[in-house]
Design a protein around this motif. Structure first.
Motif, short mmCIF file in Angstrom:
data_model
loop_
_atom_site.label_atom_id
_atom_site.label_comp_id
_atom_site.label_asym_id
_atom_site.label_seq_id
_atom_site.Cartn_x
_atom_site.Cartn_y
_atom_site.Cartn_z
N GLN A 181 0.63 -1.31 0.14
CA GLN A 181 0.06 -0.02 0.07
C GLN A 181 0.67 1.30 -0.04
OE1 GLN A 181 -3.40 0.22 -0.49
NE2 GLN A 181 -3.04 -2.02 -0.84
N LEU A 182 2.09 1.20 0.11
CA LEU A 182 3.00 2.17 -0.24
C LEU A 182 3.19 2.83 -1.50
CD1 LEU A 182 4.78 4.20 1.59
CD2 LEU A 182 6.82 2.74 0.88
N ASP A 183 2.24 3.76 -1.79
CA ASP A 183 2.42 4.53 -3.29
C ASP A 183 3.74 4.87 -3.77
OD1 ASP A 183 1.61 5.91 -1.16
OD2 ASP A 183 1.19 7.53 -2.57
N LYS A 184 4.47 5.48 -2.67
CA LYS A 184 5.78 6.01 -3.20
C LYS A 184 6.78 4.86 -3.85
CE LYS A 184 5.87 9.79 0.07
NZ LYS A 184 4.74 9.85 0.41
N GLY A 185 6.74 3.50 -3.34
CA GLY A 185 7.42 2.35 -3.74
C GLY A 185 6.92 2.12 -5.39
N TRP A 186 5.45 2.12 -5.49
CA TRP A 186 5.01 2.03 -6.84
C TRP A 186 5.60 3.17 -7.75
CZ3 TRP A 186 4.11 -2.90 -7.51
CH2 TRP A 186 3.37 -3.53 -6.81
N ILE A 187 5.74 4.31 -7.37
CA ILE A 187 6.11 5.50 -8.15
C ILE A 187 7.50 5.38 -8.46
CG2 ILE A 187 6.58 7.86 -7.83
CD1 ILE A 187 3.87 7.53 -8.69
N ALA A 188 8.20 4.83 -7.48
CA ALA A 188 9.80 4.59 -7.64
C ALA A 188 9.94 3.84 -8.86
CB ALA A 188 10.60 4.14 -6.23
N ILE A 189 9.14 2.56 -8.78
CA ILE A 189 9.57 1.56 -10.05
C ILE A 189 8.88 2.34 -11.05
CG2 ILE A 189 8.58 -0.65 -10.91
CD1 ILE A 189 8.33 -1.38 -7.97
N THR A 190 7.74 3.10 -11.13
CA THR A 190 7.45 3.71 -12.23
C THR A 190 8.41 4.50 -13.02
OG1 THR A 190 5.05 3.76 -11.33
CG2 THR A 190 5.42 5.21 -13.32
N ARG A 191 8.90 5.49 -12.09
CA ARG A 191 10.00 6.37 -12.78
C ARG A 191 11.15 5.67 -13.23
NH1 ARG A 191 8.37 11.49 -11.63
NH2 ARG A 191 7.13 11.69 -9.51
#
Length: 462
Positions: free
Chosen positions: A300-310
């Motif tokens: 549920q940590l959106d910042k983790g998914w964003i890091a992968i996205t970037r």
């Protein structure tokens, strides 16, 4: 006294619960009832606490402490008038009982009469030997009415009475932070540490104040002292790692974060920061491994998914980037930065309708940056929706008046919709405000760029 599972102190509790099962009434002295009630209240077993109070008062009807427990239950159940009435009766019996005044203040506080609650608590100071608890309650009442200077004063008094009252220390620093008195906070903490030099909490808070003041070397030293005071203090290692990142010391930061993983269960935050450090060091393969560990630890940590996205966006693997940005948006659908990133990725994949939807959502969420307006309007034009594009740029011009990039687009769109007078109006404005952007007409509206009317206008204003 609290009951434990490992000694004989729980015999009255066992006896009481056995009595409830058999319906045989047994005798307990008032102190035993008090301990039983206290135990149930701590466990959140209100129904059992109420039974114990009822039975206790049946056996000891004059017990002030048992009747005070009844007040506490009334307050908990928000029966404030009943509680107040009972307190008034108790006051006539024991006018110097501090607990009566504490409960009275509690009721006033629940009724949002914080000023009166403070008056009652200040009176209680003359009746009690336990000043710390009353100072703390007064401090909390001042916090409720946003009187942070007064709150700070009383939390400081707590620390003067008990230097190990870390709750009061946190509250003092909270007041300093709210008042944006960061330099004053560092002065206070340094003075406090002169008296208590091995207080890891104070060193930790001092380091955070230095970070706010951008004194990173001093912050690092403070966190080091916190770790010297308690080498298992996970929070100090985390803050130390963040400072080392700011100083560009990424290998040391990784070491600090790794120590937290060894001292306690892995945290998604530490794994994410390690990933960022490896990315800064150019070790992208290891970085992405830590990003994946982050979301495994906390999906549920959106910042983790964003890091992968970037990461995948930088790698130009837009299909994977799109997959992961959708995961982030599913967690936080109100984040404008996520929607903007979503639009940029879709644009790269030529998913123009989805890209436009993302920019529209970004605007709806209050992100009115000029590049958002322009990107959305250009997409609407590409999708063959000139009326919607025109409306978009008219709105944009309200936020960015006399902006040539917008005015040239409005000129071209008005020409497209056969509104030539408006088209000429915006074209003239664009040329007057910034002629360098006139290429927009050539690029987006080539049919009109070659018209005699536009060519003449461009020549006469050159």
């Amino acid at each position: 006294m609290e009951f434990s599972q490992s000694d004989n102190n729980n015999l009255p509790l066992t006896k009481f619960e056995s009595m409830l099962k058999t319906n045989h009434v047994l005798f307990f002295d008032s102190e035993e009832f008090e301990n039983i009630i206290h135990h149930y209240l701590n466990q959140g077993k209100i129904a059992l606490a109420k039974k114990a109070i009822k039975l206790g008062l049946a056996q000891h009807p004059t017990s002030i402490n048992l009747r005070l427990f009844k007040v506490e239950i009334h307050v908990f159940e928000n029966n404030l008038d009943e509680a107040d009435k009972l307190l008034n009766d108790l006051y006539l019996i024991e006018p110097h009982n501090e607990e009566i005044f504490i409960q009275k203040a509690n009721i006033l506080s629940k009724k949002d009469n914080h000023i009166k609650a403070i008056e009652v608590l200040k009176h209680t100071l003359d009746l009690t030997d336990d000043l710390v608890d009353i100072y703390s309650l007064i401090g909390m009442e001042y916090l409720f009415i946003d009187e942070f200077e007064n709150a700070k004063t009383y939390f400081k008094k707590c620390l003067e009475e008990d230097i190990d009252d870390y709750s009061a220390l946190y509250n003092v620093i909270y007041c300093f932070d709210y008042l944006e008195q960061n330099q004053a906070a560092t002065d206070y903490l340094n003075t406090f540490l002169d008296k208590n030099p091995y207080c890891e909490v104070a060193w930790h808070q001092l380091g955070k104040q230095y970070v706010t003041l951008e004194l990173y070397k001093k912050a690092l030293a403070a966190f080091d002292f916190a770790i010297i005071s308690d080498d298992t203090f996970v929070g100090a290692y985390l803050e130390r790692g963040k400072v080392l990142e700011k100083l560009g010391e990424y290998l040391q930061a990784i070491e600090s974060y790794n120590l937290t993983l060894r001292l306690d269960d892995p945290t998604a935050f530490a794994l994410l920061r390690i990933g960022h450090c490896y990315e800064k060091l150019g070790n992208l393969d290891v970085a992405v491994q830590y990003y994946y560990k982050t979301v495994e630890e906390d999906p549920q940590l959106d910042k983790g998914w964003i890091a992968i996205t970037r990461f995948y966006k930088k790698e130009k693997n837009y299909q994977k980037a799109l997959y992961y940005i959708n995961k982030a948006i599913n967690i936080d659908s109100e984040n404008v930065h996520y929607w903007k990133l979503y639009s940029q990725i879709n644009q790269r994949l030529n998913h123009f309708e989805e890209a436009e939807r993302g920019y529209k959502k970004t605007l709806e969420l209050g992100n009115f940056e000029i590049d958002t307006w322009i990107a959305r309007g250009d997409l609407l034009l590409k999708l063959g929706e000139p009326e919607a594009a025109l409306f978009n740029f008219e709105q944009a011009l309200e936020f960015f008046p006399e902006n040539a990039e917008i005015e040239y687009r409005l000129a071209g769109l008005n020409f497209t919709l056969n509104q030539n007078t408006k088209g000429l109006f915006y074209l003239k404005n664009g040329l007057r405000n910034n002629r360098d952007y006139s290429f927009i007409i050539d690029e987006l509206f080539p049919d009109f760029a070659n018209s005699d009317q536009v060519k003449t206008l461009l020549k006469t204003t050159s």
